[in-house]
Design an enzyme around this catalytic site. Sequence first.
Site, PDB file in Angstrom:
ATOM      1  N   ASP A 145       7.265  -5.698   3.853  1.00  0.00           N
ATOM      2  CA  ASP A 145       6.155  -5.456   4.765  1.00  0.00           C
ATOM      3  C   ASP A 145       4.857  -6.047   4.211  1.00  0.00           C
ATOM      4  O   ASP A 145       4.577  -5.934   3.014  1.00  0.00           O
ATOM      5  CB  ASP A 145       5.994  -3.928   4.905  1.00  0.00           C
ATOM      6  CG  ASP A 145       4.912  -3.533   5.876  1.00  0.00           C
ATOM      7  OD1 ASP A 145       5.137  -3.685   7.084  1.00  0.00           O
ATOM      8  OD2 ASP A 145       3.838  -3.074   5.424  1.00  0.00           O
TER       9      ASP A 145
ATOM     10  N   HIS B 214       0.836  -1.207   0.000  1.00  0.00           N
ATOM     11  CA  HIS B 214       0.000   0.000   0.000  1.00  0.00           C
ATOM     12  C   HIS B 214       0.864   1.249   0.000  1.00  0.00           C
ATOM     13  O   HIS B 214       2.051   1.185   0.316  1.00  0.00           O
ATOM     14  CB  HIS B 214      -0.910   0.012   1.232  1.00  0.00           C
ATOM     15  CG  HIS B 214      -0.170  -0.291   2.510  1.00  0.00           C
ATOM     16  ND1 HIS B 214      -0.045  -1.563   3.009  1.00  0.00           N
ATOM     17  CD2 HIS B 214       0.506   0.498   3.377  1.00  0.00           C
ATOM     18  CE1 HIS B 214       0.655  -1.549   4.134  1.00  0.00           C
ATOM     19  NE2 HIS B 214       1.015  -0.309   4.383  1.00  0.00           N
TER      20      HIS B 214
ATOM     21  N   GLU C  62      -5.872  -9.995  -4.395  1.00  0.00           N
ATOM     22  CA  GLU C  62      -7.184 -10.314  -3.841  1.00  0.00           C
ATOM     23  C   GLU C  62      -7.865 -11.319  -4.749  1.00  0.00           C
ATOM     24  O   GLU C  62      -7.602 -11.353  -5.953  1.00  0.00           O
ATOM     25  CB  GLU C  62      -8.088  -9.058  -3.783  1.00  0.00           C
ATOM     26  CG  GLU C  62      -7.572  -7.931  -2.917  1.00  0.00           C
ATOM     27  CD  GLU C  62      -6.438  -7.150  -3.554  1.00  0.00           C
ATOM     28  OE1 GLU C  62      -6.504  -6.931  -4.785  1.00  0.00           O
ATOM     29  OE2 GLU C  62      -5.481  -6.785  -2.850  1.00  0.00           O
TER      30      GLU C  62
ATOM     31  N   GLU D  63       7.628 -10.339   6.064  1.00  0.00           N
ATOM     32  CA  GLU D  63       6.736 -10.076   7.191  1.00  0.00           C
ATOM     33  C   GLU D  63       5.382 -10.673   6.829  1.00  0.00           C
ATOM     34  O   GLU D  63       4.580 -10.058   6.127  1.00  0.00           O
ATOM     35  CB  GLU D  63       6.580  -8.571   7.466  1.00  0.00           C
ATOM     36  CG  GLU D  63       5.921  -8.332   8.802  1.00  0.00           C
ATOM     37  CD  GLU D  63       4.735  -7.366   8.827  1.00  0.00           C
ATOM     38  OE1 GLU D  63       4.217  -7.109   9.917  1.00  0.00           O
ATOM     39  OE2 GLU D  63       4.320  -6.877   7.752  1.00  0.00           O
TER      40      GLU D  63
HETATM   41  C1  NOJ Z   1       3.303  -3.732   9.194  1.00  0.00           C
HETATM   42  C2  NOJ Z   1       4.099  -2.747  10.007  1.00  0.00           C
HETATM   43  O1  NOJ Z   1       4.992  -3.459  10.850  1.00  0.00           O
HETATM   44  C3  NOJ Z   1       3.134  -1.908  10.798  1.00  0.00           C
HETATM   45  O2  NOJ Z   1       3.823  -1.016  11.641  1.00  0.00           O
HETATM   46  C4  NOJ Z   1       2.211  -1.162   9.864  1.00  0.00           C
HETATM   47  O3  NOJ Z   1       1.250  -0.461  10.618  1.00  0.00           O
HETATM   48  C5  NOJ Z   1       1.498  -2.143   8.918  1.00  0.00           C
HETATM   49  N1  NOJ Z   1       2.446  -3.006   8.271  1.00  0.00           N
HETATM   50  C6  NOJ Z   1       0.707  -1.411   7.869  1.00  0.00           C
HETATM   51  O4  NOJ Z   1       1.552  -0.627   7.095  1.00  0.00           O
END
Ligand code: NOJ
Length: 596
Positions: free
Chosen positions: A242, A145, A249, A284
């Site tokens: 991240d 995003h 989707e 992540e």
């Molecule tokens: C994962 C990040 O670690 C977190 O801090 C963040 O709020 C979310 N992704 C959304 O960007």
Amino acid sequence: MTSSTPDPTPTGAIPLIPAPDRASATHAVPEDTVVATLPSPAEDPHWYRTAVFYEVLTHAFMDSNHDGIGDFEGLRSKLDYLQWLGVDALWLPPFYPSPMADGGYDISDYTGIDERYGTMDDFRTLVADAHERGIRIVIDMVMNHTSDQHPWFQASRTDPSGPYGDFYVWRDRPSEYLDARVIFVDTEDSNWSWDEVRGQFFWHRFFSHQPDLNFENPAVREAVKNVLRFWADTGVDGFRLDAIPYLYEEDGTNCENLLPTHDFIAELRQMVDDEYPGTVLIAEANQPPHEVVAYFGTDAAPECHVCFHFPIMPKIFAALREETSKGVREVLAETPPLPKGGQWGTFLRNHDELTLEMVTEEERQKMYAWYAPEPRMRANVGIRRRLMPLLRGSRREVELAHALLLSFPGSPFLYYGDEIGMGDDIWLNDRDGVRTPMQWDDSPGAGYSTADPESFYLPLISSGMYRPTAVNVAEHRTRPTSMLNWLRSMLQIRRKYPVFGIGSLTLVATSDDAVLAFLRRDERQSVLCVNNLSTTSRSARLQLPGMAGWHLYDAASGNRFPDVREDETVDITLGRHGFYWLDVTFLDEEKDDEDQ
Ligand code: NOJ
């Protein structure tokens, strides 16, 4: 732009990120900087498997220009400290231009730097100086995003048929993908939000100011690749990817871990292997172990080198309260084997809430009762507190938690400030309470900044036992028995035992459920780890099949412990929350001779 990397991104007023010109691309650093003395990826391709990582928020660490906000120069001035501590790599969360409505994970310019943190030259110098000290740099890559302030989104909402019209996931009605869970339950009640300007709904897995990019669009995929190329050209050693489970989707699914998502990660891996060999990708993916393991990819289509192991973390905290090893043993047993070259990323705390998404409802309620009795201590599905206050200021519990972290399979990720047992501020918003300025000394600005503390990006911790006058690096460094010196010595021991990073794990049967024992082994080393999870001293009998007569030496002191008996057992006595790392030595030569 090279001819080999055509730019499929649309032409339009907003400059897209061009593929770097590889012919002139340099890992350029200012001329007077001495460059990297780290082994090359070819010499040490698996460095991440034995590394200790340290997560540091640039703005939280050290302010060099007296504006109350940490910066690259400040961080650079603390590299000696990080080298002294013994960490191998830094993970820098986002430092890009951002409205900072999600701690920087809301990016408004992928190839810029928030000017409060410094310049591109400052960043390159930081990377080079870190390398000179043998410290690698991993940066965050938030590709799921952007911020709604990103020019791509602004163009997308104002010009639906323009080049960016299809960069995000737009619909007339919010009727698709309804099986996808809402992640930020504190603030969002849907993954769709209405945009007045475009007159359509857009899709977002996190805050409604963070629209998800549309990965179905090849231009988006290429733009994201070019962002990686841009930063790889600065000489960084890797990327923390991240929120990667959510890239694509598909109606009728929970929209997580979909095949096209894996395909794209594999494409990224191929790209870094081809163009930036040795660059490490870290996933992540807050998912159960069998889903996480998929982010390592396959032999034919490898994906990430490291995947964070989310499920094991809450089990460590639960074990300390339940005083039983059952939960930890279960999650270790459920953890699938690592593929060749893969590694888990383990952690106790980070900049987010201590996530409880991967536990059952019953376990979640217990965790809240133990660790977040006040609603203010909770955030979304988790607990927004730092390690030391979570563990009620108990040095013994914090040490045991670290002993587990450093001896479990995986590369540990430490969180800045936890090495001195920094506190939190549950009165701050969202997760800010665990992101306050680093406490270096007991001066008014905690040694973090000489600006008026009123101007700091967040207030210093002011509560009783955790305020900077009580908890700071300078004090810890001068006191030989401090948490900081203890952790440093643990990292020194760990460095002597690469087996903690690369060895296998075998659970060891013990006569007492409160005593968790396991063996870490490879061809060169064996360490028996014994941990007392209870608040009382324990003596347990360990079953060590096939190890009769083997010698045990305490890895910390070198002191010899009783040998494993002929009946393949050994009794180990531990104080409350005590632990041992016992170097296991195979049959000695004398014995070998006798046997012949
Ligand atoms: C994962 C990040 O670690 C977190 O801090 C963040 O709020 C979310 N992704 C959304 O960007």
